[in-house]
Design an enzyme around this catalytic site. Structure first.
Site, PDB file in Angstrom:
ATOM      1  N   TYR A  33       0.683  -1.354  -0.007  1.00  0.00           N
ATOM      2  CA  TYR A  33       0.023  -0.002  -0.016  1.00  0.00           C
ATOM      3  C   TYR A  33       0.794   1.163  -0.057  1.00  0.00           C
ATOM      4  O   TYR A  33       2.186   1.555   0.129  1.00  0.00           O
ATOM      5  CB  TYR A  33      -1.033  -0.188   1.226  1.00  0.00           C
ATOM      6  CG  TYR A  33      -0.366   0.255   2.684  1.00  0.00           C
ATOM      7  CD1 TYR A  33       0.600  -0.617   3.354  1.00  0.00           C
ATOM      8  CD2 TYR A  33      -0.557   1.515   3.038  1.00  0.00           C
ATOM      9  CE1 TYR A  33       0.930  -0.029   4.336  1.00  0.00           C
ATOM     10  CE2 TYR A  33      -0.035   1.924   4.459  1.00  0.00           C
ATOM     11  CZ  TYR A  33       0.750   0.937   5.014  1.00  0.00           C
ATOM     12  OH  TYR A  33       1.289   1.429   5.978  1.00  0.00           O
ATOM     13  N   ARG A  52       8.268   4.094  -4.672  1.00  0.00           N
ATOM     14  CA  ARG A  52       8.297   2.992  -3.663  1.00  0.00           C
ATOM     15  C   ARG A  52       7.380   2.081  -3.633  1.00  0.00           C
ATOM     16  O   ARG A  52       7.653   0.972  -3.600  1.00  0.00           O
ATOM     17  CB  ARG A  52       8.007   3.716  -2.149  1.00  0.00           C
ATOM     18  CG  ARG A  52       8.341   2.650  -0.999  1.00  0.00           C
ATOM     19  CD  ARG A  52       8.107   3.378   0.246  1.00  0.00           C
ATOM     20  NE  ARG A  52       6.986   4.047   0.607  1.00  0.00           N
ATOM     21  CZ  ARG A  52       6.682   4.753   1.487  1.00  0.00           C
ATOM     22  NH1 ARG A  52       7.485   5.123   2.352  1.00  0.00           N
ATOM     23  NH2 ARG A  52       5.524   5.381   1.501  1.00  0.00           N
ATOM     24  N   ARG A 101      -8.297 -20.775  -1.694  1.00  0.00           N
ATOM     25  CA  ARG A 101      -7.166 -20.364  -0.868  1.00  0.00           C
ATOM     26  C   ARG A 101      -5.953 -21.364  -1.304  1.00  0.00           C
ATOM     27  O   ARG A 101      -6.258 -22.648  -1.172  1.00  0.00           O
ATOM     28  CB  ARG A 101      -7.538 -20.362   0.568  1.00  0.00           C
ATOM     29  CG  ARG A 101      -6.560 -20.301   1.492  1.00  0.00           C
ATOM     30  CD  ARG A 101      -7.081 -20.195   2.982  1.00  0.00           C
ATOM     31  NE  ARG A 101      -6.011 -19.803   3.969  1.00  0.00           N
ATOM     32  CZ  ARG A 101      -5.076 -20.599   4.651  1.00  0.00           C
ATOM     33  NH1 ARG A 101      -5.294 -21.894   4.431  1.00  0.00           N
ATOM     34  NH2 ARG A 101      -4.347 -20.279   5.648  1.00  0.00           N
ATOM     35  N   LYS A 150       6.545  -2.049   1.740  1.00  0.00           N
ATOM     36  CA  LYS A 150       5.167  -1.387   2.513  1.00  0.00           C
ATOM     37  C   LYS A 150       4.110  -2.397   2.312  1.00  0.00           C
ATOM     38  O   LYS A 150       3.146  -2.108   1.456  1.00  0.00           O
ATOM     39  CB  LYS A 150       4.960  -0.131   1.853  1.00  0.00           C
ATOM     40  CG  LYS A 150       4.026   0.795   2.807  1.00  0.00           C
ATOM     41  CD  LYS A 150       4.315   2.341   2.398  1.00  0.00           C
ATOM     42  CE  LYS A 150       3.352   3.225   3.117  1.00  0.00           C
ATOM     43  NZ  LYS A 150       3.306   3.125   4.767  1.00  0.00           N
ATOM     44  N   GLU A 182      11.711   2.216  14.430  1.00  0.00           N
ATOM     45  CA  GLU A 182      10.960   3.363  13.707  1.00  0.00           C
ATOM     46  C   GLU A 182       9.458   3.393  14.821  1.00  0.00           C
ATOM     47  O   GLU A 182       9.232   2.671  15.853  1.00  0.00           O
ATOM     48  CB  GLU A 182      10.557   3.254  12.375  1.00  0.00           C
ATOM     49  CG  GLU A 182       9.968   1.769  11.958  1.00  0.00           C
ATOM     50  CD  GLU A 182       9.808   1.426  10.673  1.00  0.00           C
ATOM     51  OE1 GLU A 182       9.781   2.519   9.622  1.00  0.00           O
ATOM     52  OE2 GLU A 182       9.839   0.445  10.047  1.00  0.00           O
TER      53      GLU A 182
HETATM   54  N1  PDD Z   1       2.840   4.816   7.272  1.00  0.00           N
HETATM   55  N2  PDD Z   1       7.564   3.682   8.842  1.00  0.00           N
HETATM   56  C1  PDD Z   1       6.349   2.974   8.793  1.00  0.00           C
HETATM   57  C2  PDD Z   1       6.435   1.420   9.701  1.00  0.00           C
HETATM   58  C3  PDD Z   1       5.096   3.543   8.274  1.00  0.00           C
HETATM   59  O1  PDD Z   1       4.220   2.730   8.114  1.00  0.00           O
HETATM   60  C4  PDD Z   1       5.142   4.881   7.497  1.00  0.00           C
HETATM   61  C5  PDD Z   1       3.856   5.285   6.767  1.00  0.00           C
HETATM   62  C6  PDD Z   1       6.576   5.421   7.602  1.00  0.00           C
HETATM   63  C7  PDD Z   1       6.483   6.887   6.865  1.00  0.00           C
HETATM   64  O2  PDD Z   1       6.664   6.840   5.613  1.00  0.00           O
HETATM   65  P1  PDD Z   1       6.129   8.019   4.686  1.00  0.00           P
HETATM   66  O3  PDD Z   1       6.863   9.107   5.146  1.00  0.00           O
HETATM   67  O4  PDD Z   1       6.460   7.353   3.163  1.00  0.00           O
HETATM   68  O5  PDD Z   1       4.574   8.161   4.885  1.00  0.00           O
HETATM   69  C8  PDD Z   1       7.443   4.991   8.286  1.00  0.00           C
HETATM   70  C9  PDD Z   1       1.669   5.459   6.541  1.00  0.00           C
HETATM   71  C10 PDD Z   1       1.326   6.864   6.336  1.00  0.00           C
HETATM   72  C11 PDD Z   1       0.448   4.546   7.178  1.00  0.00           C
HETATM   73  O6  PDD Z   1       0.539   3.387   7.409  1.00  0.00           O
HETATM   74  O7  PDD Z   1      -0.564   5.142   7.273  1.00  0.00           O
END
Ligand code: PDD
Length: 286
Positions: A33, A52, A101, A150, A182
Site C-alpha cells: 500500500y 516506492r 485459498r 510497504k 521506527e
Molecule cells: N505509514 N514507517 C512505517 C512503519 C510506516 O508505516 C510509515 C508510513 C512510515 C513513513 O513513511 P512515509 O513518510 O512514506 O509516509 C515509516 C503510513 C502513513 C500509514 O501506514 O498510514
C-alpha cells in the site's frame, strides 16, 4: 456526501465496492500500500510514493498493474470527485483473487486487485497535535525482517498503537537489539544541538518518503544529519524528538516512556522542519 472509491477499474460509491473473499490481501496480507497526502487539493510527493510502490511490488513479484501516469490520474480523479482539500489517498494493490485459498502464488495471469480511496482530513496541515507534541512509549519490534517493503501486514503496528493508548500515550517506538527502529507508522528522529539523528536505511525500517524530503530540507537549511541507530535512553536525553510520515508530516515528540524530552514542548528544530516541509511540499504538489 457518499465517498467515491476506485476498485479494479471502476469508480463506485463506497458501499458498492467489493473485493473477493479469496483475495490474497484478505487471506494472506499479500499486498502492498501507499498513503499520499493531499494539501490544497494537490498530491504531496506523488513521485516518491509511486517509486516506492513499484519497488514494493517488484520485491514481492506482484505484477505492476498500471503505469504511474494512470495511477496519478486515478488519484486526481478521486480528489476531484470527493472534493478533497486536505487529507490522504490510500492505495492498495494485492496479488489478486484466485479461485481458492492456496499458499502457492496464483497463476501469472491473475489480475492484481487495485483499490484506492480518499480520507478527508480538514486541518491536516494546521494540526493541534503538532502544537502540543505527542507522547510515545517503547515496545519491542517483533515485525518480520522486510520492513522496507510497504506490505499491508499491519497487525503489530495496530496493536502497538493500542498499547500506547492503554499507557496514556499517542504512539509507540519499536525497539530491536536495544535500538529504536521506527514508529508504528512513521520514522523516528532525535535532535542534539544542530544535529538530526535518524536510523540509517536498511531492511529494518520503511524508507519513508517524508523522511527523504525532510532530510533534504534539513541539509539545505545547514543542519547536520547523522543516519545511525539510537537508544531510548539517548532519545530521552536529546534536545528534541520527532516523527515523520505522509499523514503527520513532521510531528514533535515531547515524552518518551514517561520522560520529558527537552523542555517537554515542541522544539525549534521540529517546528522549523514542519514549517519548511509543509511550505515546500505545497509548492511542489501536483
Ligand atoms: N505509514 N514507517 C512505517 C512503519 C510506516 O508505516 C510509515 C508510513 C512510515 C513513513 O513513511 P512515509 O513518510 O512514506 O509516509 C515509516 C503510513 C502513513 C500509514 O501506514 O498510514
Amino acid at each position: 456526501m457518499t465517498r467515491t472509491v476506485y476498485v479494479n477499474g471502476e469508480y463506485l460509491p463506497e458501499h458498492e465496492a467489493k473485493v473477493s473473499i479469496f483475495d490474497r490481501g484478505f487471506l494472506m496480507a499479500d499486498g502492498v500500500y501507499e498513503v499520499t497526502s493531499v494539501l490544497g487539493g494537490k498530491l504531496i510527493d506523488f513521485e516518491g510514493h509511486a517509486k516506492r510502490l513499484a519497488r514494493s511490488l517488484s520485491e514481492l513479484e506482484i505484477r505492476k498493474p498500471m503505469e504511474d501516469e494512470a495511477l496519478l490520474e486515478i488519484h486526481r480523479e478521486l480528489v476531484a470527485r470527493n472534493d478533497i482539500d486536505e487529507g490522504m489517498i490510500y492505495l492498495q494493490i494485492t496479488r489478486g483473487a484466485p479461485n481458492d485459498r492456496d499458499f502457492v502464488f496464483p497463476p501469472e495471469e491473475t489480475e492484481p486487485t487495485v483499490v484506492l480511496f480518499t480520507q478527508s482530513k480538514p486541518g491536516l496541515a494546521d494540526s493541534p497535535a503538532a502544537k502540543e507534541g505527542i507522547k510515545v512509549i517503547s515496545i519491542p519490534d517483533i515485525r518480520w525482517g522486510r520492513r522496507d517493503i510497504k506490505t499491508v501486514q499491519l497487525l503489530y503496528p495496530s496493536m502497538g498503537k493500542m498499547m500506547a493508548r492503554a499507557a496514556g500515550a499517542d504512539d509507540a517506538w519499536m525497539v530491536e537489539e536495544g535500538a529504536v527502529t521506527e514508529g508504528t507508522s512513521n520514522n523516528a528522529y532525535i535532535v542534539k544541538g544542530n544535529t538530526i539523528i535518524t536510523r540509517q536505511l536498511s531492511h529494518e525500517i520503511l524508507h519513508g518518503i517524508t523522511r527523504a524530503a525532510v532530510l533534504r530540507f534539513a541539509r539545505e537549511a545547514q543542519m547536520k544529519v547523522e543516519e545511525r541507530a539510537f537508544t531510548i535512553e539517548e532519545a530521552q536525553q536529546a534536545d528534541e524528538a520527532f516523527i515523520t510520515s505522509a499523514s503527520t508530516f513532521v510531528m514533535p515528540v515531547v515524552e518518551i516512556d514517561g520522560a520529558q524530552v527537552g523542555q517537554g514542548a515542541p522544539g525549534p528544530v521540529a517546528n522549523r522542519l514542519r514549517e519548511i516541509y509543509i511550505e515546500e511540499s505545497r509548492k511542489a504538489a501536483i
